[in-house]
Write a protein that holds these residues in place. Structure first.
Motif, PDB file in Angstrom:
ATOM      1  N   LEU A 102       0.809  -1.180   0.025  1.00 35.42           N
ATOM      2  CA  LEU A 102       0.201  -0.021  -0.042  1.00 35.42           C
ATOM      3  C   LEU A 102       0.830   1.336  -0.037  1.00 35.42           C
ATOM      4  O   LEU A 102       0.737   2.281  -0.653  1.00 35.42           O
ATOM      5  CB  LEU A 102      -0.891   0.080   1.370  1.00 35.42           C
ATOM      6  N   HIS A 103       2.072   1.163   0.727  1.00 34.93           N
ATOM      7  CA  HIS A 103       2.947   2.422   0.931  1.00 34.93           C
ATOM      8  C   HIS A 103       3.434   2.455  -0.790  1.00 34.93           C
ATOM      9  O   HIS A 103       3.792   3.557  -0.980  1.00 34.93           O
ATOM     10  CB  HIS A 103       3.972   2.132   1.899  1.00 34.93           C
ATOM     11  N   TRP A 106       1.050   4.297  -2.741  1.00 33.56           N
ATOM     12  CA  TRP A 106       0.767   5.745  -2.262  1.00 33.56           C
ATOM     13  C   TRP A 106       1.994   6.482  -2.954  1.00 33.56           C
ATOM     14  O   TRP A 106       1.721   7.879  -3.272  1.00 33.56           O
ATOM     15  CB  TRP A 106       0.868   5.667  -0.840  1.00 33.56           C
ATOM     16  N   LYS A 107       3.125   5.916  -2.815  1.00 35.52           N
ATOM     17  CA  LYS A 107       4.326   6.744  -3.341  1.00 35.52           C
ATOM     18  C   LYS A 107       4.234   7.107  -4.696  1.00 35.52           C
ATOM     19  O   LYS A 107       4.538   8.187  -5.434  1.00 35.52           O
ATOM     20  CB  LYS A 107       5.785   6.002  -3.106  1.00 35.52           C
ATOM     21  N   TYR A 109       1.428   7.120  -6.399  1.00 33.18           N
ATOM     22  CA  TYR A 109       0.337   8.127  -6.513  1.00 33.18           C
ATOM     23  C   TYR A 109       0.803   9.543  -6.183  1.00 33.18           C
ATOM     24  O   TYR A 109       0.479  10.475  -7.082  1.00 33.18           O
ATOM     25  CB  TYR A 109      -0.547   7.694  -5.533  1.00 33.18           C
ATOM     26  N   ILE A 110       1.541   9.745  -5.367  1.00 34.14           N
ATOM     27  CA  ILE A 110       2.104  11.071  -5.034  1.00 34.14           C
ATOM     28  C   ILE A 110       3.080  11.585  -6.077  1.00 34.14           C
ATOM     29  O   ILE A 110       3.182  12.991  -6.442  1.00 34.14           O
ATOM     30  CB  ILE A 110       2.897  11.225  -3.584  1.00 34.14           C
ATOM     31  N   ASP A 134      -4.560  12.053  -0.575  1.00 32.01           N
ATOM     32  CA  ASP A 134      -5.053  11.134   0.361  1.00 32.01           C
ATOM     33  C   ASP A 134      -3.782  10.581   0.908  1.00 32.01           C
ATOM     34  O   ASP A 134      -2.695  10.103   0.220  1.00 32.01           O
ATOM     35  CB  ASP A 134      -5.729   9.931  -0.637  1.00 32.01           C
ATOM     36  N   LEU A 135      -3.773  10.332   2.298  1.00 40.90           N
ATOM     37  CA  LEU A 135      -2.435   9.953   2.694  1.00 40.90           C
ATOM     38  C   LEU A 135      -2.737   8.442   3.339  1.00 40.90           C
ATOM     39  O   LEU A 135      -1.768   8.127   3.927  1.00 40.90           O
ATOM     40  CB  LEU A 135      -2.473  10.666   4.064  1.00 40.90           C
ATOM     41  N   HIS A 136      -3.710   7.561   2.979  1.00 46.04           N
ATOM     42  CA  HIS A 136      -3.717   6.191   3.196  1.00 46.04           C
ATOM     43  C   HIS A 136      -2.564   5.797   2.690  1.00 46.04           C
ATOM     44  O   HIS A 136      -2.350   5.589   1.342  1.00 46.04           O
ATOM     45  CB  HIS A 136      -5.045   5.807   2.859  1.00 46.04           C
ATOM     46  N   GLY A 137      -1.442   5.185   3.162  1.00 44.87           N
ATOM     47  CA  GLY A 137      -0.461   4.424   2.948  1.00 44.87           C
ATOM     48  C   GLY A 137       0.760   5.318   3.046  1.00 44.87           C
ATOM     49  O   GLY A 137       1.916   4.671   3.000  1.00 44.87           O
ATOM     50  N   ALA A 138       0.737   6.296   3.405  1.00 48.99           N
ATOM     51  CA  ALA A 138       2.008   7.226   3.616  1.00 48.99           C
ATOM     52  C   ALA A 138       2.630   6.818   5.054  1.00 48.99           C
ATOM     53  O   ALA A 138       2.072   6.666   5.879  1.00 48.99           O
ATOM     54  CB  ALA A 138       1.683   8.751   3.584  1.00 48.99           C
TER      55      ALA A 138
END
Length: 220
Positions: A102-103, A106-107, A109-110, A134-138
């Motif tokens: 998930l992390h 997220w990376k 995605y950012i 969205d910070l889910h996974g950060a």
């Protein structure tokens, strides 16, 4: 015109149309009844006037259909959500390694959101995008807090609510960290961003439409 309208059909015409021949009186009665049904709001004198003076335009009256109001589906109440344990993470799933993919998502995605996080990118532009992202996974770290026991907590954000973050640490411990009076930092590709939790008391869905002020007080 009236004579043509009520004239008797020739035998060959009746045969072609498969109609039974009628005399003029029956035809006149039929036409009058048909027009009366077709134009119920018109009086007999008006119908007769239309037959003798001008062409007849038949009108069709639609019955007004009452629109049925759609019932809005009601969501669960806070009490029902607690009873159903919708937001609870089972103990066997509270493992840091499970959420590393998930992390990684997220990376990426950012990076896509910030157009690659190039070295020449303007920091305030990246900061403004991160505040709405969205910070889910950060992976975040508590760098400052009015409660010393929170300082140093590092982990992956699993859930974000209006007032708290739920974070899983490398020790497979699920931590509930309040946003109020805490400062969080997150690092990605050498860029470090700080989040002042006291200014961040919003749900994830609400932040996307929120206008944040990049300048202002930075008190806990």
């Amino acid at each position: 015109m009236e004579g043509q309208l009520y004239r008797r059909l020739a035998p060959e015409e009746s045969g072609e149309l498969r109609l039974q021949p009628q005399d003029s009186e029956k035809a006149k009665t039929f036409v009058h009844a048909f027009l009366k049904r077709s134009m119920p709001k018109m009086k007999d004198e008006a119908i007769q006037d239309m037959l003798t003076r001008k062409a007849v335009v038949l009108e069709h009256y639609h019955k007004k259909q009452t629109k049925q109001k759609r019932k809005k589906t009601k969501g669960f109440t806070a009490k029902q959500r607690r009873e159903l344990r919708l937001f609870e993470i089972e103990p066997e799933q509270q493992r840091y390694a499970i959420f590393l993919p998930l992390h990684e998502l997220w990376k990426q995605y950012i990076r896509d959101l910030c157009h690659g996080l190039k070295p020449d990118a303007q920091p305030h532009m990246i900061q403004s995008k991160l505040l709405k992202a969205d910070l889910h996974g950060a992976i975040v770290t508590v760098t400052k807090s009015k409660c010393p026991s929170y300082v140093g907590i590092t982990g992956i954000i699993l859930q974000e609510f209006k007032h708290i973050f739920k974070i899983i640490t490398k020790e497979d411990k699920l931590k509930v960290v309040p946003k109020l009076n805490n400062v969080f930092s997150l690092e990605l590709d050498g860029f470090i961003s700080y989040i002042y939790g006291s200014k961040f008391l919003l749900r994830a869905s609400e932040r996307s439409a929120k206008k944040f002020k990049l300048k202002g007080t930075i008190d806990l």
